[in-house]
Structures are given as C-alpha cells and as structure tokens.
Scaffold this motif. Structure first.
Motif, PDB file in Angstrom:
ATOM      1  N   GLU A   1       0.829  -1.201   0.000  1.00 55.38           N
ATOM      2  CA  GLU A   1       0.000   0.000   0.000  1.00 55.38           C
ATOM      3  C   GLU A   1       0.864   1.251   0.000  1.00 55.38           C
ATOM      4  O   GLU A   1       0.564   2.224  -0.685  1.00 55.38           O
ATOM      5  CB  GLU A   1      -0.929   0.004   1.205  1.00 55.38           C
ATOM      6  N   ARG A   2       1.939   1.225   0.769  1.00 54.58           N
ATOM      7  CA  ARG A   2       2.836   2.378   0.838  1.00 54.58           C
ATOM      8  C   ARG A   2       3.488   2.637  -0.517  1.00 54.58           C
ATOM      9  O   ARG A   2       3.568   3.770  -0.964  1.00 54.58           O
ATOM     10  CB  ARG A   2       3.908   2.153   1.905  1.00 54.58           C
TER      11      ARG A   2
ATOM     12  N   SER B   1       0.840   4.049  -2.948  1.00 54.78           N
ATOM     13  CA  SER B   1       0.413   5.420  -2.666  1.00 54.78           C
ATOM     14  C   SER B   1       1.510   6.426  -2.952  1.00 54.78           C
ATOM     15  O   SER B   1       1.228   7.589  -3.183  1.00 54.78           O
ATOM     16  CB  SER B   1      -0.052   5.554  -1.219  1.00 54.78           C
ATOM     17  N   SER B   2       2.754   6.003  -2.970  1.00 58.44           N
ATOM     18  CA  SER B   2       3.844   6.942  -3.226  1.00 58.44           C
ATOM     19  C   SER B   2       4.030   7.208  -4.711  1.00 58.44           C
ATOM     20  O   SER B   2       4.687   8.154  -5.091  1.00 58.44           O
ATOM     21  CB  SER B   2       5.158   6.428  -2.626  1.00 58.44           C
TER      22      SER B   2
ATOM     23  N   GLU C   1      -0.862   7.468  -9.986  1.00 55.18           N
ATOM     24  CA  GLU C   1      -1.327   6.657 -11.100  1.00 55.18           C
ATOM     25  C   GLU C   1      -1.124   7.412 -12.402  1.00 55.18           C
ATOM     26  O   GLU C   1      -1.149   8.635 -12.437  1.00 55.18           O
ATOM     27  CB  GLU C   1      -2.821   6.358 -10.933  1.00 55.18           C
TER      28      GLU C   1
END
Length: 139
Positions: A87-88, A91-92, A95
């Motif tokens: 997830e990290r 999210s970094s 998209e």
C-alpha cells in the motif's frame, strides 16, 4: 523515572495518546512529563514502529522456541507488513491516469473525475456494442 515508566510513555505514544493525556494517566503534570520524558516524547514518530518491532520480535522468539500459536501470529504479522508495504509503495507513485499525458502535470480531482467518467462511459458503450454484435450474430 524507571525503565518501566519510560516504556509506558513510549507505548502510549505509539497508541496515539497526546502528552497531556499521558501525563494525566501517569499522575504528573505535562511540564513534568516533558522534563523527565523528553527523549521519549521526541521519538513519537517512530514509537509505533518500535512497538510493532517488539511484537514481531516476541512472536519470532516464541515461534523459534516451538510455540505454534506464535508461529501463526508471526505469519499474520508478516502478511500485514507485506500488505502495508504494498500500500505504501502504491500510494507513493501517482497513477498514470492522474497525470496529463502531454504536460506531465497532475490533474485536479474534478478534471480526473470527469475523465474517469468519460472513460467509464466509453467502456460501457464498447461493451454494449460487443454484446449487441454477439446477439446479432446469434440471430
């Protein structure tokens, strides 16, 4: 100022408690807490990671000693850690759909929502056309 109390302060910080709440729980004033537990309060950002590290260490030590329940718990902790890391990393990285292809500028939420809605409409239209063509071929 025992080691046990220092550990309690660190644990409460890891749980997200604010210093005034910690001071009240320990029966001291906030200035006294800051004076005697300055180092622990400065470590607030890493307190949660340290608490998680200790949980993992204990589970591993018990698993090595043959505790099957601890081995299962270690597996759950490992899975949760892998999920958090995935997830990290996701999210970094923004998209591709959040960036304008021509300029590389990040699109605003309203523009992005409108673009996603157009794409969804186009996908739905294409799917309906395909379904209609398949129905026409059957008849």
């Amino acid at each position: 100022m025992t080691v046990r109390t220092r550990n309690r302060v660190s644990m409460l910080l890891a749980l997200g408690w604010a210093p005034p709440r910690i001071a009240a729980a320990l029966g001291v004033t906030p200035p006294t807490l800051r004076k005697h537990y300055f180092f622990e309060l400065r470590q607030r950002d890493v307190a949660r990671d340290r608490l998680e590290l200790r949980r993992i260490e204990i589970a591993w030590e018990l698993a090595e000693a043959g505790n099957v329940g601890a081995l299962k718990e270690f597996g759950r902790l490992l899975d949760r850690n892998d999920q958090m890391e995935a997830e990290r990393s996701m999210s970094s990285q923004p998209e591709k759909s959040q960036r304008d292809d021509q300029s590389g500028v990040r699109l605003g939420k309203k523009v992005l929502d409108a673009q996603l809605a157009r794409d969804a409409d186009a996908d739905l239209a294409a799917e309906l056309e395909l379904e209609a063509a398949q129905q026409h071929a059957i008849n």
